[in-house]
Design a protein around this motif. Structure first.
Motif, PDB file in Angstrom:
ATOM      1  N   UNK A  13       0.829  -1.214   0.000  1.00  0.00           N
ATOM      2  CA  UNK A  13       0.000   0.000   0.000  1.00  0.00           C
ATOM      3  C   UNK A  13       0.861   1.262   0.000  1.00  0.00           C
ATOM      4  N   UNK A  14       1.976   1.184   0.743  1.00  0.00           N
ATOM      5  CA  UNK A  14       2.825   2.367   0.896  1.00  0.00           C
ATOM      6  C   UNK A  14       3.501   2.817  -0.399  1.00  0.00           C
ATOM      7  N   UNK A  15       3.690   1.908  -1.344  1.00  0.00           N
ATOM      8  CA  UNK A  15       4.331   2.363  -2.589  1.00  0.00           C
ATOM      9  C   UNK A  15       3.353   3.078  -3.519  1.00  0.00           C
ATOM     10  N   UNK A  16       2.073   3.064  -3.162  1.00  0.00           N
ATOM     11  CA  UNK A  16       1.096   3.831  -3.954  1.00  0.00           C
ATOM     12  C   UNK A  16       1.284   5.301  -3.596  1.00  0.00           C
ATOM     13  N   UNK A  17       1.777   6.046  -4.548  1.00  0.00           N
ATOM     14  CA  UNK A  17       2.265   7.393  -4.303  1.00  0.00           C
ATOM     15  C   UNK A  17       1.356   8.408  -4.986  1.00  0.00           C
ATOM     16  N   UNK A  18       1.094   9.512  -4.297  1.00  0.00           N
ATOM     17  CA  UNK A  18       0.191  10.511  -4.909  1.00  0.00           C
ATOM     18  C   UNK A  18       0.800  11.202  -6.126  1.00  0.00           C
ATOM     19  N   UNK A  19       2.108  11.058  -6.330  1.00  0.00           N
ATOM     20  CA  UNK A  19       2.712  11.642  -7.528  1.00  0.00           C
ATOM     21  C   UNK A  19       2.527  10.756  -8.758  1.00  0.00           C
ATOM     22  N   UNK A  20       2.041   9.541  -8.560  1.00  0.00           N
ATOM     23  CA  UNK A  20       1.871   8.621  -9.691  1.00  0.00           C
ATOM     24  C   UNK A  20       0.704   9.057 -10.568  1.00  0.00           C
ATOM     25  N   UNK A  21       0.787   8.751 -11.851  1.00  0.00           N
ATOM     26  CA  UNK A  21      -0.320   9.023 -12.765  1.00  0.00           C
ATOM     27  C   UNK A  21      -1.219   7.806 -12.912  1.00  0.00           C
ATOM     28  N   UNK A  22      -0.593   6.637 -12.912  1.00  0.00           N
ATOM     29  CA  UNK A  22      -1.346   5.398 -13.122  1.00  0.00           C
ATOM     30  C   UNK A  22      -0.924   4.374 -12.066  1.00  0.00           C
ATOM     31  N   UNK A  23      -1.915   3.807 -11.390  1.00  0.00           N
ATOM     32  CA  UNK A  23      -1.637   2.695 -10.478  1.00  0.00           C
ATOM     33  C   UNK A  23      -2.136   1.443 -11.191  1.00  0.00           C
ATOM     34  N   UNK A  24      -1.227   0.575 -11.546  1.00  0.00           N
ATOM     35  CA  UNK A  24      -1.594  -0.644 -12.262  1.00  0.00           C
ATOM     36  C   UNK A  24      -1.696  -1.772 -11.255  1.00  0.00           C
TER      37      UNK A  24
END
Ligand code: MN3
Length: 377
Positions: free
Chosen positions: A84-95
């Motif tokens: 969960x922690x690697x899901x970053x708000x700077x990301x554009x796409x979470x695959x």
């Protein structure tokens, strides 16, 4: 500007194909985060190639081992929380290409960030479709389905008004046991069940294709993703797997999406949408295919479809029970502890015993999922 991608489940069957598509478009995408369950050897190669900021390893001892092996430039997080922690708000796409209900919390976190989720996981939407859709509306998030049938429907439905949709028609290959009787199914082996005629996929989903539970889960998935009730979703057996699904409109017009059976096509779509990206997927040669066939599914032998319709119709936590009982049963079958047909018996038994909770919270869903697994231990 390159799009930043966090890829959960990068060492699995879908995850590897996501990286193929990214390799074809290295000028357009960059990898910010990767996660694996246990395969740290492959994850280490991926880290070397894509240089993500952070990675997560769900298995704790493997995660610690990886930490010791790396040069320290990539941060290694551990456990389901790490994922969960690697899901970053700077990301554009979470695959999200992890299998099973472990995807639920990552999906919830991603949708709350208002990001694009490329969703290859079924179980999160099957068990918590209501919650996910509500959060999607509140946070203006975006879900692009990667499951080939749902990606097909998404493409068929893009320009249309919801009210014009008459029904969704999901296609199913029929799996390796299409045409078999219940008696014949009782003696099939793990090896036979793992031989899928058209698609190359992970073990769990391949067994689900053999039981037709994969299609059952997809009925529930389609209902939530497209806001269509159970009685407006049909399944047709289409052994060639060329039409990936269809939508019928109120004027009886049917729109279908066609292509070769290659998951990199829906992956490419989910990454690029609303744009389409040039890729290296094989072109569909209709003359070479020659004919497209359609059959009615045998719902008496392959009971999974009826269980899914029933779970969807009842609603609440019933789809969670269906999913959890199926996950355990498939695992037992793969370990050669039960017969193929016992998968159905286990699911039916658990659904019969369950008193559903309506409008469940995430905690309710997680608790009931755990309870079903405990029942079956
Ligand atoms: Mn599918």
């Amino acid at each position: 500007m390159k799009k930043k991608v966090v890829l959960l489940g990068s060492t699995g069957s879908i995850g590897k194909q996501v990286l193929d598509v990214i390799d074809w478009n290295r000028d357009k995408y960059e990898i910010m985060g990767l996660s694996a369950n246990t395969n740290i050897e492959l994850l280490r190669q991926q880290i070397h190639k894509y240089r993500p900021e952070k990675v997560a390893v769900v298995d704790e001892s493997k995660g610690r081992k990886l930490k010791r092996l790396l040069d320290g430039k990539t941060e290694v997080l551990i456990g389901n929380e790490g994922m969960e922690d690697i899901i970053d708000e700077r990301a554009d796409i979470i695959f999200i290409s992890v299998v099973g209900i472990t995807a639920l919390k990552p999906v919830i976190k991603s949708i709350k960030l208002g990001k694009r989720i490329a969703l290859a996981n079924k179980e999160a939407i099957v068990t918590a479709g209501g919650i996910i859709k509500k959060l999607q509306r509140e946070h203006n998030g975006e879900i692009i389905p990667v499951d080939s049938e749902h990606c097909a429907i998404f493409q068929c439905i893009r320009q249309e008004k919801q009210g014009n949709v008459e029904r969704l028609i999901l296609t199913a290959s029929g799996g390796p046991f299409f045409g078999k009787t219940t008696k014949e199914l009782m003696t099939v082996s793990v090896e036979e069940a793992l031989k899928h005629p058209n698609w190359s996929m992970g073990k769990k989903i391949t067994i689900d294709s053999a039981t037709l539970m994969n299609k059952g889960l997809e009925i529930i998935e389609a209902s939530w993703l497209f806001g269509v009730p159970w009685n407006k979703i049909d399944v047709v057996i289409h052994p060639q797997s060329i039409i990936h699904s269809m939508v019928e409109y109120i004027d009886k017009s049917i729109i279908a999406q066609l292509g070769v059976s290659d998951m990199r096509l829906p992956i490419s779509f989910a990454l690029g949408y609303p744009d389409r990206k040039i890729n290296r997927v094989k072109r569909l040669d209709l003359v070479e295919v020659g004919k497209l066939e359609f059959f009615k599914p045998d719902r008496t032998t392959f009971k999974a479809l009826d269980y899914a319709y029933k779970a969807l119709q009842i609603g609440g936590t019933m789809p969670t029970v269906l999913n959890a009982a199926n996950e355990v049963a498939v695992d037992l079958f793969l370990k050669r502890k039960i017969k193929f047909t016992e998968i159905y018996e286990i699911i039916e038994g658990q659904m019969k015993r369950h008193v559903p909770v309506f409008n469940p919270s995430i905690e309710d869903i997680i608790n009931i999922d755990r309870q079903i697994r405990n029942n079956l231990l």
